[in-house]
Design an enzyme around this catalytic site. Sequence first.
Site, short mmCIF file in Angstrom:
data_model
loop_
_atom_site.label_atom_id
_atom_site.label_comp_id
_atom_site.label_asym_id
_atom_site.label_seq_id
_atom_site.Cartn_x
_atom_site.Cartn_y
_atom_site.Cartn_z
N GLN A 186 0.85 -1.19 0.00
CA GLN A 186 0.00 0.00 0.00
C GLN A 186 0.89 1.24 0.00
O GLN A 186 1.66 1.45 0.94
CB GLN A 186 -0.92 0.01 1.23
N TYR A 196 -6.48 9.79 5.26
CA TYR A 196 -5.17 10.12 4.70
C TYR A 196 -5.36 11.11 3.55
O TYR A 196 -6.47 11.54 3.26
CB TYR A 196 -4.44 8.85 4.27
N GLY A 254 -7.54 -8.55 8.93
CA GLY A 254 -6.39 -7.86 9.50
C GLY A 254 -6.03 -8.37 10.87
O GLY A 254 -5.13 -9.20 11.05
N GLU A 259 -9.04 -26.11 39.46
CA GLU A 259 -9.99 -25.01 39.40
C GLU A 259 -11.12 -25.30 40.37
O GLU A 259 -11.77 -26.34 40.29
CB GLU A 259 -10.53 -24.85 37.99
N LYS A 310 -19.21 -7.75 25.17
CA LYS A 310 -17.91 -8.38 25.41
C LYS A 310 -17.91 -9.88 25.09
O LYS A 310 -17.00 -10.59 25.48
CB LYS A 310 -17.52 -8.19 26.89
#
Length: 583
Positions: A104, A175, A320, A414, A432
């Site tokens: 890019q 940009y 990404g 645990e 969440k």
Amino acid sequence: MKNYQAIFEPITIKRMSLKNRVVMPPMGTNFATMDGTFSNEHLAYYEQRAKGGTGLITLENVCIDYPLGTNGARQLRMDNDQYISELWNFNEKMHAYGACTSVQINHAGASAYGLRLNGVQPVSASTIPSKKGNPQPRPLTETEIYQIVEKYAQGALRAQRAGFDCVEIHAGHSYLLSQFLSPLYNRRTDDFGGSAENRARFAKLVVAAVRKAVGPFFPLSIRVSADELLEGGNTLSDTLAIVAYFAEEVDILNVSAALNDNLQYQIDKMNLPDGWRSYMAKAVKERFPDKVIVTSGNIRSPKRAAEILEQGDADLLAMGRGLIAEPNWVNKVATGQEALLRKCISCNIGCADHRIAKARPMRCTVNPDLYYEDAYKFQPVTHPMKMVVIGGGTTGLEAAASAAEVGVQVELFEQKSYLGGLGHEIARFPDKRRIDDFITYQINRCQELDHLTIHLNRPATMENIAALQPDIIVNATGAQPLLPPIKGLQEQLAAFDRSVFSIADLLGDMEHFQEFDGQEIVVIGGGAVGLDVVEYYAERGAKKVTIVEMQGEISYDGNCKKIRCSCSCQYHTARSKKAKFRG
């Protein structure tokens, strides 16, 4: 693989043939050296994603006009020929794994990294900063515009000479080209401002110059913010009209969204669904059916990825942060290891907050080694060892699995009936829920290991630990909520028929704690947890939510406060309209 065949269909674009439909889009890393070249770790980071099966690796945006066009604390450069040899080396490494490559090329304009400008005023279409609070830029002259057009052409030619298979022009995300395209930034009255045609003129000149430089057979991509999602900015309809002015010379349209002042829709916040931007890509595809369309936006699930392709919304999938977290995404899906995908949870902490707000090298909350991945597995223990892990939260699970993978005999205790600890509890907040994806991955990973035994409903005691005679003990019992040491707090509230609850109380009985419609709530503590509670109640009918913080700003200790994601940051302040803040 047979269920997701669309992901693995090859595609040829001009003279570039991709082995699958997964693209690693350009993402800044702050891994480059200060002189704009690759470090060894930088190359290793990309190599992991190529080795993991990614079809097209797009190198993060590279500076073509130094220093005015630079952005980020550490950015690669290709503004002159001395950088070609290193870029050639990058391409050889990627090609060795069967990945194609793109780069890019970009000019930051008003988004330039100020410390590198040494007091020089940044440039843009007009005097409007590219982000609230940024320095005021100066408008480019027409002569300067044409000089920058030539720099794009030179950069593209260097990319071709360096062995890239494609080149991408960045015309989105606030940009320089975006600053001309968007009416939010462009207030010019000459041939480069006003009408959509005039605002598109700079981008059109760049596309034409790049095409002339690289010739007719070299693939050319352009990335745009299809919908700027801000009042007064370009809508999807506006962008479709704008792209028509320069689409003819372009082969690939990379469809993104948003600008700097709504970064939560550019670097997608946690509560946005998988592939949420695909409707934008679909609209672009319908308007420009002969172009290859790229979409992105929290794509994590192979099922959803395949659906986007099968429905014809897009031709390529840009993942990404998903490839930051899981560089082996393609190979794992191809080999039926979907249960072992370490999905990105869209927390935006290491990838965005570290890099943008703190000028640090990029990191990842769920992937501890971005450079060398699972290299530790190649160094198994040489002598028998035993480890006891106390606690089955995210830390305990990671410690147990990592040790078992190198041959340590691990016993994990645990005391609760489930794994995941506080991470699993926090994932009960509706916004969440992606956190549970990481815990599911950890559990699935543990279940694959012969050297690991997990004991649920069993607290660790001195007796059962001693009986195992461990060489290593890992204390991963986590933290406990604590009420503020305010003298007489409980007594005063009791006198007024009020109650004090901790985050554990809330998470332990979410249904009960939804019954606060029309009431006033005070949250003590403006960190990550406090902001989660504020958002939760401000959106569920509370009359007023007040947050009290002893420090000078909300989320002082929080990650991503400048990224406005959905993980307890400044975004909550903007979104929680009923919330009141007290210092």
